[in-house]
Design an enzyme around this catalytic site. Structure first.
Site, PDB file in Angstrom:
ATOM      1  CD  GLU A  66      29.904   8.578 -10.771  1.00 49.28           C
ATOM      2  OE1 GLU A  66      29.743   9.551 -10.029  1.00 49.28           O
ATOM      3  OE2 GLU A  66      29.330   7.488 -10.604  1.00 49.28           O
ATOM      4  CG  HIS A  83      29.375   4.123 -12.457  1.00 54.33           C
ATOM      5  ND1 HIS A  83      29.747   4.418 -11.167  1.00 54.33           N
ATOM      6  CD2 HIS A  83      30.193   3.113 -12.849  1.00 54.33           C
ATOM      7  CE1 HIS A  83      30.731   3.598 -10.798  1.00 54.33           C
ATOM      8  NE2 HIS A  83      31.007   2.801 -11.811  1.00 54.33           N
ATOM      9  CG  HIS A 128      27.222   6.089  -2.760  1.00 58.26           C
ATOM     10  ND1 HIS A 128      27.375   5.387  -3.932  1.00 58.26           N
ATOM     11  CD2 HIS A 128      26.635   5.236  -1.896  1.00 58.26           C
ATOM     12  CE1 HIS A 128      26.915   4.159  -3.779  1.00 58.26           C
ATOM     13  NE2 HIS A 128      26.458   4.046  -2.551  1.00 58.26           N
TER      14      HIS A 128
END
Length: 237
Positions: free
Chosen positions: A70, A43, A190
């Site tokens: 991401e 990410h 998450h």
């Protein structure tokens, strides 16, 4: 089978704290694959405080498994994804200075923008996932944008798991069922951990992929990376 994609951002955070190349992000990614991970997630953020854009371009030719990138589709990010051509791109509505992801897209309010971005990635042959809250309307909206998958933002599940796992999982089951009805692939991520992942998978066994970074890296400090990945994969059986 639900795949485990290891998010290696925290490895890059540790490296960047001292400069140099210890730990070696590329080497850790390859060891994650060797130890059984079916994918690697990165990410990159605009300030490159953990994963750097160069890390992403260096990783792609080395990996034998899936690469998932991401991020918020700002122009620089879009250019990176189109250059690298990962297996999957996951669109996340992060602000530039955001510490960590804390909400999904409003796929209704941002439908035009997301449809355009998704279209560009799909035209390049990249599987596209949209990060959403556990709301069936947002899942339907992702389908309308042309996405291949949604990734459910699971922090609220993790936060509520201790007090009532049954209540915490309910909205996620509803959103996951909506994804199945819409013929969307399903990812989740998450704050999933060894503590709460097995129950999540029991209730939603059709999830295609979970992306886990922070908790997995923390566990690896005590258990070692190989043993930790094996334990997370055991949760997905």
């Amino acid at each position: 089978m639900t795949k485990l994609s290891v998010n290696i951002n925290k490895i890059a955070t540790l490296r960047n704290a001292r400069g140099g190349n210890n730990p070696d992000v590329l080497s850790v990614a390859l060891h994650c694959e060797q130890f059984g991970a079916e994918g690697i997630t990165v990410h990159p953020r605009p300030d490159e405080r953990h994963i750097r854009y160069k890390d992403v371009t260096d990783l792609k030719p080395l990996l034998a498994t899936e690469l998932n990138i991401e991020g918020n589709p700002i122009p620089r990010y879009v250019d990176l994804v189109l250059q690298v051509q990962p297996t999957q791109v996951t669109l996340v509505p992060d602000a530039d200075d955001q510490l960590t992801s804390n909400h999904g897209w409003d796929t209704l309010a941002h439908r035009n923008f997301l449809t355009d971005v998704v279209g560009r990635f799909k035209e390049a042959g990249i599987r596209t996932s949209i990060f959403v809250d556990a709301d069936p309307r947002m899942v339907e909206g992702a389908k309308a944008c042309g996405a291949d998958r949604v990734e459910l933002y699971t922090e609220p599940y993790a936060a509520g798991y201790e007090s009532s796992a049954a209540e915490a999982i309910k909205p996620f089951v509803e959103a996951a069922q909506q994804a199945r009805e819409c013929r969307l692939g399903l990812n989740a991520g998450h704050d999933l951990s060894l503590h709460n992942l097995h129950f999540f998978h029991q209730q939603i066994p059709w999830v295609d992929e979970v992306s886990i970074g922070h908790a997995l890296v923390c566990d690896a400090l005590y258990l070692g990376l190989k043993e930790t990945i094996a334990l997370y994969k055991e949760c997905l059986k």
